[in-house]
Design a protein around this motif. Structure first.
Motif, PDB file in Angstrom:
ATOM      1  N   ARG A 188      20.956 -18.650  33.300  1.00  0.00           N
ATOM      2  CA  ARG A 188      21.349 -19.044  31.942  1.00  0.00           C
ATOM      3  C   ARG A 188      22.317 -18.040  31.341  1.00  0.00           C
ATOM      4  O   ARG A 188      23.296 -18.418  30.673  1.00  0.00           O
ATOM      5  N   THR A 208      30.984 -19.846  30.233  1.00  0.00           N
ATOM      6  CA  THR A 208      31.420 -20.761  29.188  1.00  0.00           C
ATOM      7  C   THR A 208      32.305 -20.057  28.169  1.00  0.00           C
ATOM      8  O   THR A 208      33.315 -20.604  27.718  1.00  0.00           O
ATOM      9  N   PHE A 228      24.694 -22.320  23.226  1.00  0.00           N
ATOM     10  CA  PHE A 228      23.573 -22.440  24.162  1.00  0.00           C
ATOM     11  C   PHE A 228      24.076 -22.943  25.509  1.00  0.00           C
ATOM     12  O   PHE A 228      25.084 -23.654  25.595  1.00  0.00           O
ATOM     13  N   SER A 229      23.343 -22.580  26.553  1.00  0.00           N
ATOM     14  CA  SER A 229      23.763 -22.875  27.921  1.00  0.00           C
ATOM     15  C   SER A 229      22.932 -24.006  28.510  1.00  0.00           C
ATOM     16  O   SER A 229      22.038 -24.568  27.871  1.00  0.00           O
ATOM     17  N   ARG A 230      23.245 -24.295  29.759  1.00  0.00           N
ATOM     18  CA  ARG A 230      22.370 -25.163  30.539  1.00  0.00           C
ATOM     19  C   ARG A 230      21.125 -24.368  30.938  1.00  0.00           C
ATOM     20  O   ARG A 230      21.162 -23.150  31.046  1.00  0.00           O
ATOM     21  N   ASN A 231      20.048 -25.090  31.167  1.00  0.00           N
ATOM     22  CA  ASN A 231      18.765 -24.441  31.426  1.00  0.00           C
ATOM     23  C   ASN A 231      18.604 -24.152  32.919  1.00  0.00           C
ATOM     24  O   ASN A 231      17.709 -24.683  33.578  1.00  0.00           O
ATOM     25  N   PHE A 249      20.465 -29.193  29.005  1.00  0.00           N
ATOM     26  CA  PHE A 249      21.023 -28.230  28.061  1.00  0.00           C
ATOM     27  C   PHE A 249      19.925 -27.761  27.103  1.00  0.00           C
ATOM     28  O   PHE A 249      19.146 -28.565  26.594  1.00  0.00           O
ATOM     29  N   ASP A 256      18.304 -26.650  23.735  1.00  0.00           N
ATOM     30  CA  ASP A 256      18.535 -27.065  22.354  1.00  0.00           C
ATOM     31  C   ASP A 256      17.889 -26.069  21.405  1.00  0.00           C
ATOM     32  O   ASP A 256      17.019 -25.289  21.779  1.00  0.00           O
ATOM     33  N   THR A 261      23.680 -25.958  16.994  1.00  0.00           N
ATOM     34  CA  THR A 261      23.700 -25.734  18.439  1.00  0.00           C
ATOM     35  C   THR A 261      24.968 -26.307  19.052  1.00  0.00           C
ATOM     36  O   THR A 261      25.235 -27.505  18.940  1.00  0.00           O
ATOM     37  N   GLN A 270      26.708 -27.047  22.558  1.00  0.00           N
ATOM     38  CA  GLN A 270      26.453 -27.189  23.994  1.00  0.00           C
ATOM     39  C   GLN A 270      27.754 -27.609  24.668  1.00  0.00           C
ATOM     40  O   GLN A 270      28.143 -28.770  24.632  1.00  0.00           O
ATOM     41  N   ASN A 294      28.337 -30.756  27.474  1.00  0.00           N
ATOM     42  CA  ASN A 294      27.237 -31.704  27.509  1.00  0.00           C
ATOM     43  C   ASN A 294      27.795 -33.129  27.515  1.00  0.00           C
ATOM     44  O   ASN A 294      28.512 -33.524  26.587  1.00  0.00           O
ATOM     45  N   ASN A 343      27.705 -35.112  24.276  1.00  0.00           N
ATOM     46  CA  ASN A 343      28.465 -34.748  23.086  1.00  0.00           C
ATOM     47  C   ASN A 343      29.284 -35.937  22.583  1.00  0.00           C
ATOM     48  O   ASN A 343      29.888 -36.669  23.369  1.00  0.00           O
TER      49      ASN A 343
END
Length: 396
Positions: free
Chosen positions: A69, A76, A330-333, A340, A342, A348, A350, A353, A356
């Motif tokens: 993460r 990003t 925030f990142s991907r999990n 993503f 939350d 937030t 993302q 995503n 979006n």
């Protein structure tokens, strides 16, 4: 190219410190801008329940972010054209069983692992870090209320935000000494990935006295100037090559003459061009640098894209503004690339995503346009496609 063996990788060039000359920040003698997101969770998170057996505090819903993460969010930031991250939990980690200092004077070495990795990976990606040192609020990662309770003042934000006793955080000699002890433990910690202390590592370009510090009245900027000067001197004695930002919520005129403060800041919810210009005028008169430390990128009152465009335009053209940071990324999990993370505050962001909306991606494109203009002098169309970030992110 200097050998970077002491930085953990002999094939890479060691970063040099960011320095301030008047209102300009310089790297290797060239102007440098601090643009990026707030990523408050890099050291300790509250948004992910880890797999069974991993460290987790159910009371505060706290866990350590995975290496994946952390690396994903750094990749990003690079895709956005950012140069830095402002991250609370790289510096504020108190009173929580998983924090750096769970109880007075006790150091939890395990809590440094995610911080060490974040600082190391940021250096590899060429991303600098601004790190607040205490929080005005009673959040899961600790702050001034933690120190107050440790000293015997039974205060909480929920019931005592307007209690004059909270000013004991700044005035009580025992609390000030405890805060300085915490800062010493933090700044002198040696990162095993870099073999540098946090005080030595130029990846952390600035420490901030705190996050949104104020007194018992909202907006009072009631953070005493003598406390700011004392903490600034203390941090610079430990880390003489670091820049020091005033973490007061707003530009307090009585702080402008503090020699050790390099950067002044304010936060914008919603973005407010008149407030921004007033802040810039104050800081310009003091010959210091200005950083828009937080702003709402999509929150209430910010629906007008022209307002944010005007906000960016003022920052980009200002001779004292050295950058800006939106709230929050925030990142991907990871290791799951399809989910993503939350957060519940409505701000937030993302990146990438698939869910979006077109409007959300247009706002992200506007942010990237600002970052590239500030960091590279690069002008791109406001509708230029957002570059993809592979998952997992490639090694920097």
């Amino acid at each position: 190219m200097r050998s970077c063996g002491s930085c953990g990788d002999p094939s890479r060039r060691c970063p040099v410190p960011v320095i301030r000359t008047g209102s300009t920040l310089l790297v290797d003698g060239k102007p440098w801008k601090a643009v990026g997101p707030n990523v408050y969770w890099l050291g300790l998170d509250e948004n992910v329940v880890p797999p069974a057996g991993e460290p987790y505090d159910s009371v505060t819903k706290s866990s350590y972010p995975t290496k994946g993460r952390i690396t994903d969010v750094l990749a990003t930031v690079k895709a956005l054209g950012g140069t830095m991250i402002r991250s609370h939990t790289l510096g504020i980690s108190l009173g929580n069983p998983l924090s750096v200092m769970p109880t007075p004077g006790m150091v939890n070495e395990a809590a440094f692992a995610s911080i060490d990795w974040a600082v190391y990976q940021a250096g590899r990606y060429g991303i600098r870090l601004m790190v607040p040192l205490v929080d005005n609020f009673d959040y899961y990662h600790g702050g001034k209320y933690t120190f107050l309770r440790w000293a015997g003042f039974n205060l909480t934000q929920s019931t005592d935000a307007n209690n004059p006793e909270i000013q004991q955080f700044y005035k009580n000699a025992t609390i000030v000494a405890a805060f300085k002890d915490y800062l010493t433990q933090l700044l002198t910690h040696r990162n095993p990935f870099t073999n540098k202390t946090y005080a030595e590592d130029p990846t952390i370009f600035a420490y901030e006295t705190g996050n949104e510090l104020l007194g018992p009245v909202w907006g009072d900027m009631g953070c005493p100037s003598d406390w700011v000067a004392d903490i600034a001197r203390f941090v610079k004695a430990l880390a003489p090559q670091k820049l020091l930002a005033d973490g007061t919520y707003g530009v307090n005129k009585t702080h402008l003459a503090i020699e050790e403060v390099d950067i002044f800041s304010d936060h914008y919810y919603p973005v407010d061009t008149a407030k921004l210009q007033n802040d810039l005028d104050l800081v310009e008169g003091a010959g210091k640098a200005y950083f828009a430390g937080e702003y709402s990128w999509v929150g209430p009152g910010d629906a007008n894209t022209n307002n944010m465009t005007a906000f960016f335009d003022i920052v980009e053209k200002s001779t004292v503004a050295v950058g800006d940071a939106f709230w929050s990324l925030f990142s991907r999990n990871l290791p799951d690339c399809g989910i993503f993370v939350d957060h519940s505050d409505g701000f937030t962001l993302q990146y990438g995503n698939p869910s979006n909306s077109e409007y959300t991606n247009s706002r992200i494109k506007l942010i990237r346009k600002d970052f590239l203009a500030m960091s590279q002098g690069k002008r791109i169309p406001p509708d230029e496609d957002l570059p993809a970030v592979p998952c997992p992110a490639p090694a920097p």
